[in-house]
Design an enzyme around this catalytic site. Structure first.
Site, short mmCIF file in Angstrom:
data_model
loop_
_atom_site.label_atom_id
_atom_site.label_comp_id
_atom_site.label_asym_id
_atom_site.label_seq_id
_atom_site.Cartn_x
_atom_site.Cartn_y
_atom_site.Cartn_z
N ASP A 59 11.25 14.11 -35.56
CA ASP A 59 11.96 14.81 -34.49
C ASP A 59 10.98 15.85 -33.93
O ASP A 59 10.65 16.82 -34.61
CB ASP A 59 13.20 15.50 -35.05
N VAL A 60 10.51 15.64 -32.72
CA VAL A 60 9.44 16.50 -32.19
C VAL A 60 9.89 17.93 -31.96
O VAL A 60 9.05 18.83 -31.80
CB VAL A 60 8.85 15.92 -30.87
N TYR A 151 17.19 18.44 -17.22
CA TYR A 151 15.96 17.66 -17.28
C TYR A 151 14.90 18.22 -16.34
O TYR A 151 13.73 18.34 -16.69
CB TYR A 151 16.26 16.21 -16.94
N LYS A 155 11.26 19.59 -17.47
CA LYS A 155 10.02 18.95 -17.03
C LYS A 155 9.14 19.89 -16.21
O LYS A 155 7.91 19.79 -16.26
CB LYS A 155 10.33 17.67 -16.23
N THR A 187 13.67 1.70 -17.89
CA THR A 187 13.80 1.89 -19.33
C THR A 187 15.26 2.21 -19.65
O THR A 187 16.06 2.50 -18.75
CB THR A 187 12.92 3.04 -19.84
#
Length: 312
Positions: A59-60, A151, A155, A187
């Site tokens: 888990d980053v 998001y 980003k 994706t």
């Protein structure tokens, strides 16, 4: 010399496509994601493609797990030549409709995850005197849209952090930091996303296959560059955002409603933001170019409205 490559977010989408691209070159691969089940599938695919694969569930957003990932890579293969950070989550919905827990988790995974990976990767690179870090950003790290505020926020921060790392490593020969920023990619990230918009999300046109982004990432590993765009509409969209802000702001909401939110109704749900959903993992989503045809007429009509607004 055979490269040693670490890929985060390697169980699905761009991460999996990138791992496969390096595997096809016979790379020694270390693949990471939250789901051990998803990584098991990715391991089989990458091994069949020709890679020598080590799986490290990670888990980053947890710095200790990222440190363990890099240590495992060095222990197994002796060094790390390339780190590709592709792990990310997202959620749809107006800012006030997205629960604070979900907004915070998207920012934590995407921003803190990038910081954790960057910190650990650079430590390894400095010890060995070389290495390339490639961060997967987004067109949404350069523009703003409705329904994706968490998001977009994350980003923009990822792009800023990556730029800072580039400046800080300028005086260190052998260490490179690159940013790749795709537009829409076919994706599963859209169907895996959290959703509080009431309608299912999908990629806006034009949509690229994930292997196109993966090929660009491999080229960056060969010939590092500061920034690389993947997406035929990226530059045009960026131009509109910066130089025609009034037109952009007038068009972006109706375009999002037409091209990004489908007619399929969905109940509020966290998607894979809080927990992995390995059943939804895949290299590809379900959005080829065929589904874009019904949008063409609407897009033309919206463009005409934009032209009238611009003339005013």
């Amino acid at each position: 010399m055979t490269r040693v490559v670490v890929v985060t977010g390697a169980s699905s989408g761009i991460g999996l496509a990138t791992a496969r691209a390096f595997a096809g070159q016979g790379a020694r691969l270390v693949i990471a994601a939250r789901s051990a089940a998803g990584l098991e599938v990715a391991e089989g695919i990458c091994t069949a493609d020709g890679g020598d694969v080590l799986v490290v569930p990670t888990d980053v957003s947890h710095a200790d797990e990222v440190e363990a990932l890099m240590e495992a890579a060095v222990h197994r293969f002796g060094r790390v030549d390339v780190v590709v950070h592709a792990a990310a989550v997202l959620a749809y919905g107006r800012f006030e409709d997205v629960p604070g827990e979900i907004f915070d988790r998207v920012v934590t995974v995407n921003v803190q995850g990038t910081a954790n990976v960057g910190r650990s990767a650079l430590r390894v690179f400095r010890r060995q005197g070389h290495g390339t870090l490639i961060v997967v950003g987004s067109l949404l790290g350069k523009i703003a849209t409705p329904y994706l505020s968490c998001y977009v926020t994350s980003k923009w921060a990822v792009h800023g952090l990556t730029r800072s790392l580039q400046i800080e490593t300028r005086s260190e020969p052998g260490i490179e930091v690159a940013l790749v920023w795709p537009g829409s990619v076919n994706t599963p990230v859209y169907s895996q996303a959290g959703n509080y918009a009431g309608r299912a999300g999908r990629p806006p046109p034009p949509v690229d296959p994930p292997e196109r982004v993966a090929r660009r990432i491999v080229r960056l590993a060969d010939r590092p560059a500061r920034s690389a765009s993947v997406g035929m509409a990226n530059r045009l969209t960026l131009f509109g955002f910066h130089w025609l802000p009034g037109v952009f702001d007038a068009l972006v909401t109706p375009l999002m409603k037409v091209g990004v939110l489908s007619r399929d109704e969905v109940e509020p749900q966290a998607g894979n933001v809080l927990q992995p959903r390995p059943a939804g993992n895949s290299e590809y989503g379900r959005w080829g170019r065929h589904w874009l045809r019904p949008l063409a007429g609407t897009a033309v009509a919206v463009a005409a409205v934009g032209w009238k607004l611009r003339r005013r």
